[in-house]
Design a protein around this motif. Structure first.
Motif, PDB file in Angstrom:
ATOM      1  N   TYR A   1       5.393   7.053  -8.972  1.00  0.00           N
ATOM      2  CA  TYR A   1       5.439   5.690  -8.453  1.00  0.00           C
ATOM      3  C   TYR A   1       4.780   4.791  -9.490  1.00  0.00           C
ATOM      4  O   TYR A   1       3.576   4.540  -9.466  1.00  0.00           O
TER       5      TYR A   1
ATOM      6  N   GLU B   1      -2.341   2.849 -12.841  1.00  0.00           N
ATOM      7  CA  GLU B   1      -3.179   1.822 -13.461  1.00  0.00           C
ATOM      8  C   GLU B   1      -3.189   1.867 -14.991  1.00  0.00           C
ATOM      9  O   GLU B   1      -3.249   0.826 -15.632  1.00  0.00           O
TER      10      GLU B   1
ATOM     11  N   THR C   1      -1.328  12.198 -13.434  1.00  0.00           N
ATOM     12  CA  THR C   1      -0.371  12.282 -12.331  1.00  0.00           C
ATOM     13  C   THR C   1       0.744  13.270 -12.652  1.00  0.00           C
ATOM     14  O   THR C   1       1.093  14.122 -11.825  1.00  0.00           O
TER      15      THR C   1
ATOM     16  N   LEU D   1       0.549   8.200  -6.023  1.00  0.00           N
ATOM     17  CA  LEU D   1       0.801   7.973  -7.444  1.00  0.00           C
ATOM     18  C   LEU D   1       2.037   8.759  -7.873  1.00  0.00           C
ATOM     19  O   LEU D   1       2.789   8.334  -8.740  1.00  0.00           O
TER      20      LEU D   1
ATOM     21  N   TRP E   1      10.009   2.619  -8.322  1.00  0.00           N
ATOM     22  CA  TRP E   1       9.291   1.347  -8.376  1.00  0.00           C
ATOM     23  C   TRP E   1       8.859   0.895  -6.990  1.00  0.00           C
ATOM     24  O   TRP E   1       8.336  -0.198  -6.815  1.00  0.00           O
TER      25      TRP E   1
ATOM     26  N   VAL F   1       6.689   0.501  -3.648  1.00  0.00           N
ATOM     27  CA  VAL F   1       5.262   0.494  -3.329  1.00  0.00           C
ATOM     28  C   VAL F   1       4.973   1.749  -2.510  1.00  0.00           C
ATOM     29  O   VAL F   1       5.714   2.099  -1.596  1.00  0.00           O
ATOM     30  N   SER F   2       3.896   2.437  -2.865  1.00  0.00           N
ATOM     31  CA  SER F   2       3.588   3.702  -2.211  1.00  0.00           C
ATOM     32  C   SER F   2       2.085   3.887  -2.107  1.00  0.00           C
ATOM     33  O   SER F   2       1.324   3.284  -2.868  1.00  0.00           O
ATOM     34  N   ASP F   3       1.677   4.738  -1.189  1.00  0.00           N
ATOM     35  CA  ASP F   3       0.278   5.146  -1.121  1.00  0.00           C
ATOM     36  C   ASP F   3       0.006   6.267  -2.120  1.00  0.00           C
ATOM     37  O   ASP F   3      -1.136   6.674  -2.304  1.00  0.00           O
TER      38      ASP F   3
ATOM     39  N   ASP G   1       4.585   1.693 -10.399  1.00  0.00           N
ATOM     40  CA  ASP G   1       3.790   0.483 -10.135  1.00  0.00           C
ATOM     41  C   ASP G   1       2.412   0.787  -9.575  1.00  0.00           C
ATOM     42  O   ASP G   1       1.554  -0.096  -9.541  1.00  0.00           O
ATOM     43  N   GLU G   2       2.199   2.012  -9.138  1.00  0.00           N
ATOM     44  CA  GLU G   2       0.899   2.401  -8.599  1.00  0.00           C
ATOM     45  C   GLU G   2      -0.045   2.930  -9.685  1.00  0.00           C
ATOM     46  O   GLU G   2      -1.232   3.099  -9.446  1.00  0.00           O
TER      47      GLU G   2
ATOM     48  N   GLU H   1      -4.359   7.755 -15.973  1.00  0.00           N
ATOM     49  CA  GLU H   1      -3.873   8.053 -14.633  1.00  0.00           C
ATOM     50  C   GLU H   1      -2.429   8.554 -14.673  1.00  0.00           C
ATOM     51  O   GLU H   1      -2.038   9.437 -13.909  1.00  0.00           O
TER      52      GLU H   1
END
Length: 142
Positions: free
Chosen positions: A73, A78, A86, A60, A54, A56-58, A75-76, A82
């Motif tokens: 990740y 959409e 991923t 997916l 969970w 935050v990351s750059d 929360d990344e 996606e």
């Protein structure tokens, strides 16, 4: 009928509320990958685990070969498309040689992400198969 089938798919939790049951869907996507893309000789043909992060990351997702884990990740992500892409993308990395992957980056450190042949392959497979995977999951849960 086709109309009833469409309405069932449209209201199916996989189409409308993917986030609330992401672990169940992730397991089904992983099983689809295992059944359709095969197992990795680089991981002794052991099925990888999916870890949900969970943070935050750059990114997916990422493949961690030393732990035989796909990290998502969450929360990344959409949407369902996606999410499936991923997992498939990272699963393709599971199938690839970790040493060759690193060696290629080390030889060409300034290249763009998708110029790396393993990244290009992973993305190509994810784009090609995500709909097939989604349809199979929906059909199995009907």
């Amino acid at each position: 009928s086709l109309k009833k089938r469409f309405l069932k798919i449209k209201t199916n939790s996989y189409s409308t509320h993917w986030y609330s049951n992401h672990e169940e869907i992730g397991d089904k996507v992983l099983t689809w990958c295992w059944d359709n893309l095969g197992s990795s000789k680089f991981q002794k043909h052991i099925k990888p685990d999916i870890i949900y992060d969970w943070t935050v990351s750059d990114l997916l997702g990422e493949w961690v070969s030393t732990d035989n884990e796909i990290i998502v990740y969450i929360d990344e992500i959409e949407d369902l498309e996606e999410y499936i892409k991923t997992i498939i993308h990272e699963y393709v990395h599971y199938l690839q040689s970790p040493s060759w992957y690193s060696r290629h980056w080390n030889r060409k450190p300034n290249q763009k992400y998708f110029d790396h042949p393993y990244e290009a392959e992973a993305e190509e497979v994810a784009v090609k198969y995500w709909k097939v995977c989604k349809e199979k999951i929906i059909a199995e849960s009907a």
